[in-house]
Write a protein that holds these residues in place. Structure first.
Motif, PDB file in Angstrom:
ATOM      1  N   UNK A  11       0.838  -1.216  -0.028  1.00  0.00           N
ATOM      2  CA  UNK A  11       0.234  -0.113  -0.129  1.00  0.00           C
ATOM      3  C   UNK A  11       0.895   1.126  -0.059  1.00  0.00           C
ATOM      4  N   UNK A  12       2.163   1.276   0.101  1.00  0.00           N
ATOM      5  CA  UNK A  12       3.027   2.381   0.113  1.00  0.00           C
ATOM      6  C   UNK A  12       4.223   1.904  -0.469  1.00  0.00           C
ATOM      7  N   UNK A  13       5.036   2.686  -1.083  1.00  0.00           N
ATOM      8  CA  UNK A  13       6.565   2.405  -1.486  1.00  0.00           C
ATOM      9  C   UNK A  13       7.417   1.985  -0.460  1.00  0.00           C
ATOM     10  N   UNK A  14       7.880   0.773  -0.887  1.00  0.00           N
ATOM     11  CA  UNK A  14       8.664   0.246   0.281  1.00  0.00           C
ATOM     12  C   UNK A  14       9.972   0.806   0.215  1.00  0.00           C
ATOM     13  N   UNK A  15      10.606   0.979   1.680  1.00  0.00           N
ATOM     14  CA  UNK A  15      12.184   1.473   1.428  1.00  0.00           C
ATOM     15  C   UNK A  15      13.002   0.476   0.843  1.00  0.00           C
ATOM     16  N   UNK A  16      14.086   1.105   0.665  1.00  0.00           N
ATOM     17  CA  UNK A  16      15.227  -0.249  -0.007  1.00  0.00           C
ATOM     18  C   UNK A  16      16.329   0.557  -1.008  1.00  0.00           C
ATOM     19  N   UNK A  17      17.129  -0.193  -1.636  1.00  0.00           N
ATOM     20  CA  UNK A  17      18.179   0.083  -2.454  1.00  0.00           C
ATOM     21  C   UNK A  17      17.735   0.282  -3.791  1.00  0.00           C
ATOM     22  N   UNK A  24       8.085   1.923  -6.508  1.00  0.00           N
ATOM     23  CA  UNK A  24       6.786   2.486  -6.671  1.00  0.00           C
ATOM     24  C   UNK A  24       6.036   1.416  -7.441  1.00  0.00           C
ATOM     25  N   UNK A  25       6.569   0.912  -8.240  1.00  0.00           N
ATOM     26  CA  UNK A  25       5.724  -0.312  -9.076  1.00  0.00           C
ATOM     27  C   UNK A  25       5.268  -1.505  -8.114  1.00  0.00           C
ATOM     28  N   UNK A  83       5.372  -8.984 -10.482  1.00  0.00           N
ATOM     29  CA  UNK A  83       5.825  -7.441 -10.818  1.00  0.00           C
ATOM     30  C   UNK A  83       5.537  -7.644 -12.372  1.00  0.00           C
ATOM     31  N   UNK A  84       6.224  -8.964 -12.875  1.00  0.00           N
ATOM     32  CA  UNK A  84       6.399  -8.905 -14.095  1.00  0.00           C
ATOM     33  C   UNK A  84       5.173  -8.775 -14.867  1.00  0.00           C
ATOM     34  N   UNK A  85       3.996  -9.084 -14.367  1.00  0.00           N
ATOM     35  CA  UNK A  85       2.783  -8.963 -15.055  1.00  0.00           C
ATOM     36  C   UNK A  85       2.114  -7.834 -15.303  1.00  0.00           C
ATOM     37  N   UNK A  86       2.531  -7.039 -13.945  1.00  0.00           N
ATOM     38  CA  UNK A  86       2.038  -5.708 -13.812  1.00  0.00           C
ATOM     39  C   UNK A  86       3.056  -4.533 -14.500  1.00  0.00           C
ATOM     40  N   UNK A  87       4.354  -4.873 -14.594  1.00  0.00           N
ATOM     41  CA  UNK A  87       5.310  -3.807 -14.805  1.00  0.00           C
ATOM     42  C   UNK A  87       6.546  -4.439 -15.227  1.00  0.00           C
ATOM     43  N   UNK A  88       6.550  -5.122 -16.328  1.00  0.00           N
ATOM     44  CA  UNK A  88       7.639  -5.801 -16.869  1.00  0.00           C
ATOM     45  C   UNK A  88       9.059  -5.105 -16.743  1.00  0.00           C
TER      46      UNK A  88
END
Length: 111
Positions: A11-17, A24-25, A83-88
């Motif tokens: 529900x929110x952008x995860x933190x990370x590298x 965001x995806x 993720x690949x199905x929604x945002x390749x």
């Protein structure tokens, strides 16, 4: 307790590298929680700064280069497939930049 049907919605952008546009995806996706893993604390390291060998990972933990975070473990390979199905293009970033993580029995932790 076995929780094979648990899913989490990001529900929110995860933190990370990973770059911001890649992180965001994840927002809006439903990911299956890893077996036997509810919300709990995990020792984590960055996806780009993670040492490759197990010995180097343990040394990083002992040198306080790991972080303890509360979240949900998700198997990396199925998560990136979702993720690949929604945002390749975002999934391609994961596969190109973190191939060592996109494998069986490797996990991503989401807050």
């Amino acid at each position: 307790m076995n929780k094979p049907d648990w899913i989490i919605r990001i529900v929110a952008v995860p933190p990370g590298e990973a770059p911001l546009w890649v992180r965001e995806k994840w927002v809006g996706l439903d990911l299956p929680v890893a077996r036997y893993s509810g919300r709990r604390k995990f020792i984590t390291m960055g996806v780009l700064s993670l040492p490759r060998s197990m010995l180097a990972q343990w040394l990083a933990v002992f040198r306080c280069r790991a972080e303890l975070i509360a979240g949900y473990a998700v198997e990396a390979l199925p998560a990136v497939d979702i993720l690949a199905h929604a945002h390749p293009e975002a999934a391609a970033w994961w596969r190109e930049n973190t191939p060592h993580l996109i494998a069986p029995k490797r996990y991503l932790v989401f807050h």
